[in-house]
Design a protein around this motif. Sequence first.
Motif, PDB file in Angstrom:
ATOM      1  N   LEU A   1       0.810  -1.219   0.000  1.00 15.12           N
ATOM      2  CA  LEU A   1       0.000   0.000   0.000  1.00 15.12           C
ATOM      3  C   LEU A   1       0.849   1.277   0.000  1.00 15.12           C
ATOM      4  O   LEU A   1       0.439   2.284  -0.555  1.00 15.12           O
ATOM      5  CB  LEU A   1      -0.972  -0.006   1.183  1.00 15.12           C
TER       6      LEU A   1
ATOM      7  N   GLN B   1       1.484   2.279  -3.449  1.00 15.39           N
ATOM      8  CA  GLN B   1       0.295   2.360  -4.294  1.00 15.39           C
ATOM      9  C   GLN B   1       0.340   1.345  -5.428  1.00 15.39           C
ATOM     10  O   GLN B   1      -0.135   1.609  -6.540  1.00 15.39           O
ATOM     11  CB  GLN B   1       0.113   3.788  -4.869  1.00 15.39           C
TER      12      GLN B   1
ATOM     13  N   ALA C   1      -6.766  -1.421   3.362  1.00 15.83           N
ATOM     14  CA  ALA C   1      -6.964  -0.211   2.553  1.00 15.83           C
ATOM     15  C   ALA C   1      -8.404   0.287   2.686  1.00 15.83           C
ATOM     16  O   ALA C   1      -8.665   1.467   2.928  1.00 15.83           O
ATOM     17  CB  ALA C   1      -6.634  -0.497   1.086  1.00 15.83           C
TER      18      ALA C   1
ATOM     19  N   PHE D   1      -5.616   4.955  -0.306  1.00 14.59           N
ATOM     20  CA  PHE D   1      -4.912   3.802  -0.862  1.00 14.59           C
ATOM     21  C   PHE D   1      -5.614   3.224  -2.086  1.00 14.59           C
ATOM     22  O   PHE D   1      -6.837   3.267  -2.178  1.00 14.59           O
ATOM     23  CB  PHE D   1      -4.799   2.692   0.192  1.00 14.59           C
TER      24      PHE D   1
END
Length: 380
Positions: free
Chosen positions: A187, A190, A211, A228
Amino acid sequence: MTHTDSTASQATAPAPSAEEALATSTSEASLARSIARSREIEADMPANPGRYRMLTGVRPTGNMHLGHYFGTMRTWAPIQDMGIDTWILVADYQVITDRDGVGPIRERVLSLVCDSLAVGVDPQRSTIFAHSAVPAANQLVLPFLSLVTESELHRNPTVKAELEATDGRAMSGLLLTYPVHQAADILFCQANLVPVGKDQLPHLEQARLIAQRFDKRYGRADKKRPVFRRPEALLGQAPLLLGLDGEKMSKSRGNTIELRMSADETAKLLKKAKTDSDRVITYDPASRPEVANLLTLASLCGAGEPEQIAERIGDGGAGALKTLTIEAVNEYFAPIRARRAELAADEAYLLSVLRAGNERATQVATATLDAVRAAMHMDY
Ligand code: TRP
Protein backbone atom coordinates in the motif's frame (compact mmCIF):
# COMPACT_ATOMS: atom_id res chain seq x y z
CA MET A 1 -20.33 -2.64 11.97
CA THR A 2 -17.19 -2.65 13.96
CA HIS A 3 -14.28 -4.89 13.19
CA THR A 4 -12.39 -4.21 16.39
CA ASP A 5 -14.34 -6.92 18.16
CA SER A 6 -14.95 -9.88 15.92
CA THR A 7 -17.15 -11.75 18.39
CA ALA A 8 -19.51 -8.81 18.62
CA SER A 9 -19.52 -8.26 14.90
CA GLN A 10 -20.25 -11.93 14.27
CA ALA A 11 -23.15 -11.83 16.69
CA THR A 12 -24.69 -8.72 15.24
CA ALA A 13 -23.86 -9.07 11.56
CA PRO A 14 -24.98 -12.31 9.94
CA ALA A 15 -24.06 -11.02 6.48
CA PRO A 16 -20.65 -12.22 5.29
CA SER A 17 -18.15 -9.93 6.94
CA ALA A 18 -14.88 -8.75 5.56
CA GLU A 19 -13.18 -11.11 7.97
CA GLU A 20 -15.08 -14.05 6.57
CA ALA A 21 -14.06 -12.94 3.12
CA LEU A 22 -10.47 -13.15 4.29
CA ALA A 23 -10.94 -16.60 5.79
CA THR A 24 -12.48 -17.91 2.58
CA SER A 25 -10.13 -16.16 0.20
CA THR A 26 -8.48 -19.47 -0.63
CA SER A 27 -11.73 -21.36 -1.13
CA GLU A 28 -12.20 -22.80 -4.57
CA ALA A 29 -14.85 -20.37 -5.72
CA SER A 30 -12.84 -17.38 -4.69
CA LEU A 31 -9.70 -18.89 -6.22
CA ALA A 32 -11.54 -19.26 -9.50
CA ARG A 33 -12.62 -15.63 -9.23
CA SER A 34 -9.06 -14.52 -8.54
CA ILE A 35 -7.79 -16.47 -11.55
CA ALA A 36 -10.46 -15.02 -13.83
CA ARG A 37 -9.73 -11.50 -12.62
CA SER A 38 -6.02 -12.06 -13.06
CA ARG A 39 -6.52 -13.13 -16.71
CA GLU A 40 -8.62 -10.03 -17.29
CA ILE A 41 -5.87 -7.81 -15.93
CA GLU A 42 -3.24 -9.64 -17.97
CA ALA A 43 -5.20 -8.91 -21.11
CA ASP A 44 -5.45 -5.24 -20.16
CA MET A 45 -1.82 -4.70 -19.16
CA PRO A 46 -0.28 -4.22 -22.62
CA ALA A 47 -3.14 -1.92 -23.68
CA ASN A 48 -3.10 0.26 -20.55
CA PRO A 49 0.28 0.00 -18.88
CA GLY A 50 -0.18 3.39 -17.25
CA ARG A 51 -2.97 2.01 -15.07
CA TYR A 52 -0.65 -0.27 -13.18
CA ARG A 53 2.14 -0.25 -10.70
CA MET A 54 3.56 -3.70 -10.09
CA LEU A 55 5.18 -4.72 -6.82
CA THR A 56 6.82 -8.06 -6.34
CA GLY A 57 8.39 -9.13 -3.06
CA VAL A 58 11.06 -11.75 -2.49
CA ARG A 59 12.50 -12.99 0.79
CA PRO A 60 16.28 -13.07 0.59
CA THR A 61 16.62 -16.45 2.28
CA GLY A 62 18.92 -18.04 -0.29
CA ASN A 63 19.95 -17.81 -3.91
CA MET A 64 17.31 -17.61 -6.60
CA HIS A 65 16.77 -20.81 -8.54
CA LEU A 66 15.03 -22.06 -11.65
CA GLY A 67 11.75 -22.45 -9.77
CA HIS A 68 11.78 -18.76 -8.92
CA TYR A 69 12.80 -17.89 -12.44
CA PHE A 70 10.03 -19.80 -14.21
CA GLY A 71 7.56 -19.08 -11.42
CA THR A 72 7.90 -15.32 -11.48
CA MET A 73 11.23 -13.69 -12.33
CA ARG A 74 10.98 -14.25 -16.05
CA THR A 75 7.89 -12.01 -16.15
CA TRP A 76 9.57 -9.00 -14.51
CA ALA A 77 11.36 -7.61 -17.55
CA PRO A 78 8.42 -8.13 -19.95
CA ILE A 79 6.12 -6.33 -17.50
CA GLN A 80 8.63 -3.51 -17.15
CA ASP A 81 9.08 -3.37 -20.92
CA MET A 82 5.33 -3.01 -21.40
CA GLY A 83 5.72 0.33 -19.67
CA ILE A 84 4.35 -0.77 -16.30
CA ASP A 85 6.06 0.86 -13.34
CA THR A 86 7.89 -2.07 -11.76
CA TRP A 87 8.95 -2.34 -8.10
CA ILE A 88 10.99 -5.16 -6.67
CA LEU A 89 11.08 -5.52 -2.92
CA VAL A 90 13.89 -7.36 -1.21
CA ALA A 91 11.82 -8.37 1.81
CA ASP A 92 14.65 -8.55 4.32
CA TYR A 93 12.55 -7.99 7.45
CA GLN A 94 10.44 -10.94 6.40
CA VAL A 95 13.43 -13.25 6.71
CA ILE A 96 13.05 -13.15 10.49
CA THR A 97 9.40 -14.24 10.51
CA ASP A 98 10.14 -17.94 10.73
CA ARG A 99 13.80 -18.35 11.64
CA ASP A 100 16.10 -17.29 14.41
CA GLY A 101 18.78 -15.41 12.53
CA VAL A 102 19.21 -13.58 9.28
CA GLY A 103 21.99 -15.78 7.88
CA PRO A 104 24.40 -14.28 5.36
CA ILE A 105 21.81 -11.60 4.62
CA ARG A 106 24.06 -9.03 2.95
CA GLU A 107 25.30 -11.54 0.35
CA ARG A 108 21.79 -12.79 -0.26
CA VAL A 109 20.36 -9.32 -0.70
CA LEU A 110 23.07 -8.37 -3.17
CA SER A 111 22.67 -11.72 -4.93
CA LEU A 112 18.98 -10.97 -5.38
CA VAL A 113 19.72 -7.51 -6.75
CA CYS A 114 22.18 -9.16 -9.11
CA ASP A 115 19.65 -11.79 -10.26
CA SER A 116 17.04 -9.10 -10.85
CA LEU A 117 19.35 -7.10 -13.07
CA ALA A 118 20.56 -10.24 -14.85
CA VAL A 119 17.01 -11.19 -15.87
CA GLY A 120 16.52 -7.77 -17.41
CA VAL A 121 15.26 -5.42 -14.71
CA ASP A 122 16.46 -1.96 -15.68
CA PRO A 123 17.30 0.18 -12.64
CA GLN A 124 16.66 3.34 -14.64
CA ARG A 125 13.01 2.40 -15.06
CA SER A 126 12.36 0.04 -12.17
CA THR A 127 12.82 0.32 -8.42
CA ILE A 128 14.68 -2.31 -6.41
CA PHE A 129 14.58 -1.66 -2.66
CA ALA A 130 14.78 -3.31 0.76
CA HIS A 131 12.34 -3.28 3.69
CA SER A 132 14.85 -2.24 6.27
CA ALA A 133 15.89 0.84 4.32
CA VAL A 134 12.45 2.44 4.12
CA PRO A 135 11.34 3.49 7.65
CA ALA A 136 8.35 5.49 6.40
CA ALA A 137 6.85 2.35 4.84
CA ASN A 138 7.40 0.34 8.02
CA GLN A 139 5.69 3.02 10.06
CA LEU A 140 2.41 2.29 8.30
CA VAL A 141 2.30 -0.97 10.21
CA LEU A 142 1.21 0.92 13.36
CA PRO A 143 -2.05 2.40 12.10
CA PHE A 144 -2.65 -0.75 10.04
CA LEU A 145 -2.42 -2.98 13.10
CA SER A 146 -5.31 -1.06 14.61
CA LEU A 147 -7.46 -2.10 11.65
CA VAL A 148 -7.13 -5.86 12.06
CA THR A 149 -8.25 -8.22 14.78
CA GLU A 150 -6.20 -10.79 16.54
CA SER A 151 -8.55 -13.60 15.50
CA GLU A 152 -8.33 -12.52 11.90
CA LEU A 153 -4.55 -12.76 12.09
CA HIS A 154 -4.72 -16.20 13.70
CA ARG A 155 -7.04 -17.40 10.95
CA ASN A 156 -4.70 -16.56 8.07
CA PRO A 157 -4.10 -19.98 6.46
CA THR A 158 -0.68 -19.06 5.08
CA VAL A 159 0.59 -17.87 8.45
CA LYS A 160 -0.72 -21.12 9.97
CA ALA A 161 1.09 -23.18 7.34
CA GLU A 162 4.29 -21.23 7.87
CA LEU A 163 4.09 -21.74 11.61
CA GLU A 164 3.63 -25.49 11.08
CA ALA A 165 6.74 -25.53 8.91
CA THR A 166 8.93 -24.08 11.66
CA ASP A 167 9.45 -27.34 13.57
CA GLY A 168 7.69 -26.40 16.74
CA ARG A 169 8.81 -22.82 17.08
CA ALA A 170 6.47 -20.56 19.00
CA MET A 171 4.43 -18.09 16.95
CA SER A 172 6.34 -14.82 17.09
CA GLY A 173 4.56 -11.49 17.07
CA LEU A 174 6.21 -10.78 13.74
CA LEU A 175 5.07 -14.03 12.11
CA LEU A 176 1.52 -13.41 13.29
CA THR A 177 1.47 -9.85 11.98
CA TYR A 178 3.62 -10.09 8.89
CA PRO A 179 0.61 -10.00 6.54
CA VAL A 180 0.00 -6.51 7.95
CA HIS A 181 3.59 -5.61 7.23
CA GLN A 182 3.15 -7.00 3.74
CA ALA A 183 0.06 -4.81 3.35
CA ALA A 184 2.29 -1.85 4.19
CA ASP A 185 4.73 -2.98 1.46
CA ILE A 186 1.99 -3.03 -1.10
CA LEU A 187 0.00 0.00 0.00
CA PHE A 188 2.82 2.47 0.67
CA CYS A 189 3.86 2.44 -2.97
CA GLN A 190 0.30 2.36 -4.29
CA ALA A 191 0.93 -0.88 -6.13
CA ASN A 192 -2.21 -2.31 -7.68
CA LEU A 193 -0.64 -5.32 -9.33
CA VAL A 194 1.03 -8.00 -7.23
CA PRO A 195 2.35 -11.17 -8.90
CA VAL A 196 1.86 -13.99 -6.41
CA GLY A 197 1.28 -17.67 -6.02
CA LYS A 198 -2.07 -18.68 -4.58
CA ASP A 199 -0.58 -19.11 -1.10
CA GLN A 200 -0.26 -15.34 -0.99
CA LEU A 201 -3.92 -14.61 -1.78
CA PRO A 202 -4.92 -14.31 1.90
CA HIS A 203 -2.25 -11.64 2.33
CA LEU A 204 -3.52 -9.72 -0.65
CA GLU A 205 -7.04 -9.91 0.69
CA GLN A 206 -5.73 -8.64 4.02
CA ALA A 207 -4.07 -5.71 2.25
CA ARG A 208 -7.29 -4.86 0.43
CA LEU A 209 -9.22 -5.01 3.70
CA ILE A 210 -6.77 -2.72 5.42
CA ALA A 211 -6.96 -0.21 2.55
CA GLN A 212 -10.74 -0.35 2.65
CA ARG A 213 -10.96 -0.01 6.43
CA PHE A 214 -8.48 2.81 6.55
CA ASP A 215 -10.42 4.78 3.98
CA LYS A 216 -13.66 4.03 5.77
CA ARG A 217 -12.36 5.15 9.11
CA TYR A 218 -10.22 8.10 8.09
CA GLY A 219 -11.38 8.79 4.54
CA ARG A 220 -11.03 12.28 3.23
CA ALA A 221 -14.09 14.46 3.31
CA ASP A 222 -14.66 14.34 -0.45
CA LYS A 223 -14.52 10.48 -0.42
CA LYS A 224 -13.43 10.65 -4.03
CA ARG A 225 -9.74 10.21 -3.47
CA PRO A 226 -9.11 7.18 -1.33
CA VAL A 227 -5.75 7.27 0.43
CA PHE A 228 -4.91 3.80 -0.86
CA ARG A 229 -5.37 1.90 -4.08
CA ARG A 230 -6.81 -1.62 -4.02
CA PRO A 231 -4.18 -4.16 -4.98
CA GLU A 232 -4.97 -7.18 -7.13
CA ALA A 233 -3.20 -10.48 -7.69
CA LEU A 234 -1.46 -11.45 -10.85
CA LEU A 235 -1.51 -15.23 -10.58
CA GLY A 236 1.34 -17.01 -12.30
CA GLN A 237 0.58 -19.58 -15.00
CA ALA A 238 3.89 -21.40 -14.88
CA PRO A 239 3.78 -25.14 -14.34
CA LEU A 240 5.22 -26.15 -11.01
CA LEU A 241 8.77 -27.42 -11.24
CA LEU A 242 9.85 -30.11 -8.80
CA GLY A 243 13.27 -30.32 -7.23
CA LEU A 244 15.91 -32.64 -8.68
CA ASP A 245 14.94 -35.32 -6.15
CA GLY A 246 11.32 -35.21 -7.28
CA GLU A 247 10.24 -33.46 -4.06
CA LYS A 248 9.04 -29.89 -3.68
CA MET A 249 11.74 -27.55 -4.92
CA SER A 250 13.19 -25.60 -2.05
CA LYS A 251 16.33 -23.79 -1.13
CA SER A 252 16.62 -25.65 2.14
CA ARG A 253 16.40 -29.11 0.54
CA GLY A 254 19.34 -28.32 -1.75
CA ASN A 255 17.46 -29.80 -4.72
CA THR A 256 17.58 -26.70 -6.90
CA ILE A 257 19.62 -25.28 -9.72
CA GLU A 258 20.52 -21.71 -8.91
CA LEU A 259 20.61 -18.96 -11.49
CA ARG A 260 24.16 -18.14 -10.48
CA MET A 261 25.50 -21.66 -11.06
CA SER A 262 27.87 -22.44 -13.92
CA ALA A 263 27.05 -24.69 -16.87
CA ASP A 264 29.25 -27.39 -15.34
CA GLU A 265 27.57 -27.25 -11.95
CA THR A 266 24.22 -27.40 -13.71
CA ALA A 267 25.28 -30.48 -15.68
CA LYS A 268 26.56 -32.21 -12.57
CA LEU A 269 23.31 -31.62 -10.68
CA LEU A 270 21.07 -32.62 -13.55
CA LYS A 271 23.03 -35.84 -14.09
CA LYS A 272 22.19 -36.78 -10.53
CA ALA A 273 18.51 -35.92 -10.89
CA LYS A 274 16.11 -38.68 -9.87
CA THR A 275 14.39 -40.52 -12.73
CA ASP A 276 12.95 -44.01 -13.12
CA SER A 277 14.11 -47.22 -14.74
CA ASP A 278 11.76 -47.25 -17.74
CA ARG A 279 13.98 -46.68 -20.79
CA VAL A 280 11.16 -45.40 -22.96
CA ILE A 281 10.68 -41.74 -22.14
CA THR A 282 7.06 -40.62 -21.93
CA TYR A 283 5.44 -37.47 -20.60
CA ASP A 284 3.26 -38.69 -17.78
CA PRO A 285 3.25 -36.24 -14.85
CA ALA A 286 0.95 -38.40 -12.71
CA SER A 287 2.84 -41.68 -12.78
CA ARG A 288 6.33 -40.50 -13.82
CA PRO A 289 6.70 -37.14 -12.04
CA GLU A 290 10.52 -37.03 -12.12
CA VAL A 291 10.80 -37.75 -15.85
CA ALA A 292 7.93 -35.36 -16.57
CA ASN A 293 9.70 -32.72 -14.52
CA LEU A 294 12.84 -32.89 -16.65
CA LEU A 295 10.71 -32.77 -19.80
CA THR A 296 8.93 -29.70 -18.44
CA LEU A 297 12.21 -28.02 -17.61
CA ALA A 298 13.65 -28.73 -21.06
CA SER A 299 10.42 -27.46 -22.57
CA LEU A 300 10.51 -24.24 -20.56
CA CYS A 301 14.04 -23.76 -21.88
CA GLY A 302 12.85 -23.90 -25.46
CA ALA A 303 13.24 -27.57 -26.42
CA GLY A 304 9.65 -27.93 -27.66
CA GLU A 305 6.53 -29.41 -26.12
CA PRO A 306 7.18 -32.02 -23.41
CA GLU A 307 5.36 -34.76 -25.38
CA GLN A 308 7.42 -34.05 -28.50
CA ILE A 309 10.68 -34.10 -26.57
CA ALA A 310 9.67 -37.45 -25.08
CA GLU A 311 8.93 -38.82 -28.52
CA ARG A 312 12.27 -37.60 -29.85
CA ILE A 313 14.10 -39.37 -27.06
CA GLY A 314 12.03 -42.52 -27.35
CA ASP A 315 13.94 -45.44 -25.85
CA GLY A 316 17.09 -43.35 -25.33
CA GLY A 317 16.45 -43.55 -21.59
CA ALA A 318 17.13 -41.19 -18.74
CA GLY A 319 20.69 -40.53 -19.95
CA ALA A 320 19.52 -39.03 -23.22
CA LEU A 321 16.79 -37.09 -21.43
CA LYS A 322 19.36 -35.59 -19.08
CA THR A 323 21.78 -34.72 -21.88
CA LEU A 324 19.02 -32.92 -23.73
CA THR A 325 17.82 -31.12 -20.60
CA ILE A 326 21.33 -30.03 -19.63
CA GLU A 327 21.88 -28.57 -23.08
CA ALA A 328 18.54 -26.77 -23.11
CA VAL A 329 19.01 -25.30 -19.63
CA ASN A 330 22.57 -24.19 -20.20
CA GLU A 331 21.78 -22.67 -23.56
CA TYR A 332 18.74 -20.82 -22.22
CA PHE A 333 20.57 -19.40 -19.22
CA ALA A 334 23.90 -18.64 -20.89
CA PRO A 335 23.16 -14.96 -21.63
CA ILE A 336 21.55 -14.39 -18.21
CA ARG A 337 24.49 -16.03 -16.50
CA ALA A 338 27.04 -14.09 -18.51
CA ARG A 339 25.35 -10.83 -17.54
CA ARG A 340 25.07 -12.01 -13.98
CA ALA A 341 28.76 -12.85 -13.69
CA GLU A 342 29.69 -9.38 -14.90
CA LEU A 343 27.32 -7.71 -12.45
CA ALA A 344 28.37 -9.90 -9.54
CA ALA A 345 31.94 -8.71 -9.94
CA ASP A 346 30.87 -5.13 -9.27
CA GLU A 347 29.51 -4.95 -5.75
CA ALA A 348 29.74 -1.17 -5.70
CA TYR A 349 27.37 -1.02 -8.65
CA LEU A 350 24.88 -3.43 -7.05
CA LEU A 351 24.91 -1.33 -3.89
CA SER A 352 24.38 1.84 -5.87
CA VAL A 353 21.34 0.31 -7.58
CA LEU A 354 19.87 -0.74 -4.24
CA ARG A 355 20.56 2.63 -2.65
CA ALA A 356 18.94 4.51 -5.51
CA GLY A 357 15.91 2.21 -5.18
CA ASN A 358 15.77 2.73 -1.43
CA GLU A 359 15.81 6.48 -1.96
CA ARG A 360 13.02 6.37 -4.50
CA ALA A 361 10.95 4.09 -2.24
CA THR A 362 11.55 6.43 0.69
CA GLN A 363 10.26 9.40 -1.29
CA VAL A 364 7.07 7.57 -2.21
CA ALA A 365 6.65 6.12 1.30
CA THR A 366 7.09 9.56 2.86
CA ALA A 367 4.40 10.99 0.62
CA THR A 368 2.03 8.15 1.53
CA LEU A 369 2.79 8.50 5.22
CA ASP A 370 2.10 12.23 4.95
CA ALA A 371 -1.29 11.48 3.41
CA VAL A 372 -1.98 8.94 6.16
CA ARG A 373 -1.05 11.41 8.89
CA ALA A 374 -3.19 14.08 7.28
CA ALA A 375 -6.15 11.70 7.05
CA MET A 376 -5.66 10.83 10.72
CA HIS A 377 -5.34 14.50 11.67
CA MET A 378 -1.86 13.83 12.97
CA ASP A 379 -0.10 16.31 10.74
CA TYR A 380 1.43 18.86 13.05
N1 TRP B 1 5.43 -12.92 1.46
C1 TRP B 1 6.09 -13.03 0.20
C2 TRP B 1 6.73 -14.42 0.12
O1 TRP B 1 6.98 -15.01 1.12
C3 TRP B 1 7.16 -11.99 0.00
C4 TRP B 1 6.64 -10.58 0.08
C5 TRP B 1 6.93 -9.67 1.04
C6 TRP B 1 5.75 -9.96 -0.83
N2 TRP B 1 6.30 -8.49 0.78
C7 TRP B 1 5.59 -8.62 -0.35
C8 TRP B 1 5.11 -10.36 -1.99
C9 TRP B 1 4.76 -7.73 -1.01
C10 TRP B 1 4.30 -9.45 -2.65
C11 TRP B 1 4.13 -8.14 -2.16
O2 TRP B 1 6.98 -14.88 -0.96
